[in-house]
Write a protein that holds these residues in place. Structure first.
Motif, PDB file in Angstrom:
ATOM      1  N   LEU A  23      -1.232  -8.156   3.355  1.00  0.00           N
ATOM      2  CA  LEU A  23      -0.346  -7.003   3.524  1.00  0.00           C
ATOM      3  C   LEU A  23       0.135  -6.885   4.963  1.00  0.00           C
ATOM      4  N   SER A  24       1.246  -6.202   5.142  1.00  0.00           N
ATOM      5  CA  SER A  24       1.789  -6.008   6.492  1.00  0.00           C
ATOM      6  C   SER A  24       0.991  -4.966   7.267  1.00  0.00           C
ATOM      7  N   LYS A  25       0.277  -4.108   6.532  1.00  0.00           N
ATOM      8  CA  LYS A  25      -0.593  -3.121   7.178  1.00  0.00           C
ATOM      9  C   LYS A  25      -1.753  -2.814   6.240  1.00  0.00           C
ATOM     10  N   PRO A  26      -2.920  -2.518   6.782  1.00  0.00           N
ATOM     11  CA  PRO A  26      -4.068  -2.190   5.931  1.00  0.00           C
ATOM     12  C   PRO A  26      -3.745  -1.006   5.016  1.00  0.00           C
ATOM     13  N   THR A  27      -4.246  -1.090   3.789  1.00  0.00           N
ATOM     14  CA  THR A  27      -3.988  -0.080   2.776  1.00  0.00           C
ATOM     15  C   THR A  27      -5.294   0.227   2.060  1.00  0.00           C
ATOM     16  N   GLU A  28      -5.442   1.462   1.593  1.00  0.00           N
ATOM     17  CA  GLU A  28      -6.659   1.869   0.905  1.00  0.00           C
ATOM     18  C   GLU A  28      -6.556   1.591  -0.592  1.00  0.00           C
ATOM     19  N   PHE A  29      -7.550   0.878  -1.113  1.00  0.00           N
ATOM     20  CA  PHE A  29      -7.680   0.594  -2.537  1.00  0.00           C
ATOM     21  C   PHE A  29      -9.085   0.978  -2.956  1.00  0.00           C
ATOM     22  N   ASN A  30      -9.198   1.833  -3.949  1.00  0.00           N
ATOM     23  CA  ASN A  30     -10.508   2.282  -4.447  1.00  0.00           C
ATOM     24  C   ASN A  30     -11.395   2.811  -3.320  1.00  0.00           C
ATOM     25  N   VAL A  32     -11.470   1.898  -0.213  1.00  0.00           N
ATOM     26  CA  VAL A  32     -11.783   0.907   0.818  1.00  0.00           C
ATOM     27  C   VAL A  32     -10.474   0.393   1.418  1.00  0.00           C
ATOM     28  N   THR A  33     -10.387   0.381   2.733  1.00  0.00           N
ATOM     29  CA  THR A  33      -9.191  -0.111   3.406  1.00  0.00           C
ATOM     30  C   THR A  33      -9.255  -1.627   3.521  1.00  0.00           C
ATOM     31  N   SER A  34      -8.143  -2.280   3.147  1.00  0.00           N
ATOM     32  CA  SER A  34      -8.089  -3.746   3.158  1.00  0.00           C
ATOM     33  C   SER A  34      -6.718  -4.211   3.617  1.00  0.00           C
ATOM     34  N   ASP A  35      -6.673  -5.408   4.203  1.00  0.00           N
ATOM     35  CA  ASP A  35      -5.382  -5.983   4.594  1.00  0.00           C
ATOM     36  C   ASP A  35      -4.925  -7.054   3.613  1.00  0.00           C
ATOM     37  N   THR A  36      -5.673  -7.213   2.488  1.00  0.00           N
ATOM     38  CA  THR A  36      -5.275  -8.136   1.424  1.00  0.00           C
ATOM     39  C   THR A  36      -5.493  -7.460   0.073  1.00  0.00           C
ATOM     40  N   ILE A  37      -4.821  -7.999  -0.928  1.00  0.00           N
ATOM     41  CA  ILE A  37      -5.041  -7.583  -2.308  1.00  0.00           C
ATOM     42  C   ILE A  37      -4.917  -8.831  -3.180  1.00  0.00           C
ATOM     43  N   GLU A  78       0.925   2.888  -5.780  1.00  0.00           N
ATOM     44  CA  GLU A  78       2.054   3.764  -5.435  1.00  0.00           C
ATOM     45  C   GLU A  78       2.024   4.168  -3.965  1.00  0.00           C
ATOM     46  N   GLY A  79       0.847   4.130  -3.347  1.00  0.00           N
ATOM     47  CA  GLY A  79       0.718   4.464  -1.934  1.00  0.00           C
ATOM     48  C   GLY A  79       0.994   3.307  -0.990  1.00  0.00           C
ATOM     49  N   MET A  80       1.260   2.131  -1.545  1.00  0.00           N
ATOM     50  CA  MET A  80       1.541   0.965  -0.701  1.00  0.00           C
ATOM     51  C   MET A  80       2.919   1.083  -0.053  1.00  0.00           C
ATOM     52  N   ALA A  81       3.066   0.454   1.098  1.00  0.00           N
ATOM     53  CA  ALA A  81       4.389   0.321   1.703  1.00  0.00           C
ATOM     54  C   ALA A  81       5.250  -0.523   0.755  1.00  0.00           C
ATOM     55  N   LEU A  82       6.528  -0.196   0.649  1.00  0.00           N
ATOM     56  CA  LEU A  82       7.408  -0.929  -0.260  1.00  0.00           C
ATOM     57  C   LEU A  82       7.424  -2.419   0.081  1.00  0.00           C
ATOM     58  N   LYS A  83       7.393  -2.745   1.350  1.00  0.00           N
ATOM     59  CA  LYS A  83       7.366  -4.150   1.775  1.00  0.00           C
ATOM     60  C   LYS A  83       6.167  -4.866   1.167  1.00  0.00           C
ATOM     61  N   ASP A  84       5.020  -4.206   1.159  1.00  0.00           N
ATOM     62  CA  ASP A  84       3.814  -4.823   0.616  1.00  0.00           C
ATOM     63  C   ASP A  84       3.845  -4.885  -0.906  1.00  0.00           C
ATOM     64  N   TYR A  85       4.434  -3.886  -1.556  1.00  0.00           N
ATOM     65  CA  TYR A  85       4.560  -3.937  -3.008  1.00  0.00           C
ATOM     66  C   TYR A  85       5.477  -5.090  -3.409  1.00  0.00           C
TER      67      TYR A  85
END
Length: 101
Positions: A23-30, A32-37, A78-85
């Motif tokens: 991802l271009s920036k860390p995002t919270e999933f479940n 937990v903040t991560s920079d990959t999915i 839905e909370g991801m940056a559009l670039k990352d989606y």
């Protein structure tokens, strides 16, 4: 004849049964903040279930499918940056694309 795919973007790591998206920036999933999915490869059952639960809404079906494959909530996506989606969509396409091999 199908058009060959362009080289794999640097933000993707394609494996036999999954794709990892940086991802271009860390995002919270479940929680937990991560920079990959990661997305696992879908089954026909996954596609059918995502479509059934979306009641004809194609965007919701895609969200449902990606959430299932990544084992995260749709609200997290839905909370991801559009670039990352968009990166996630690209990763999914590369994961399911028949490369002719």
């Amino acid at each position: 004849m199908t058009k060959p795919l362009s080289p794999l973007p640097k933000y993707l790591r394609l494996e036999a049964a999954s794709v990892v998206v940086t991802l271009s920036k860390p995002t919270e999933f479940n929680g937990v903040t991560s920079d990959t999915i990661s997305l696992r490869a879908p089954t026909v059952r996954d596609i059918r279930a995502a479509s059934t639960t979306a009641n004809g809404d194609e965007e919701q079906a895609e969200l449902n499918l990606f959430a299932s494959l990544a084992e995260v909530g749709t609200k997290d996506l839905e909370g991801m940056a559009l670039k990352d989606y968009t990166r996630l969509q690209t990763g999914y396409f590369r994961l399911v694309h028949d490369d002719g091999i």
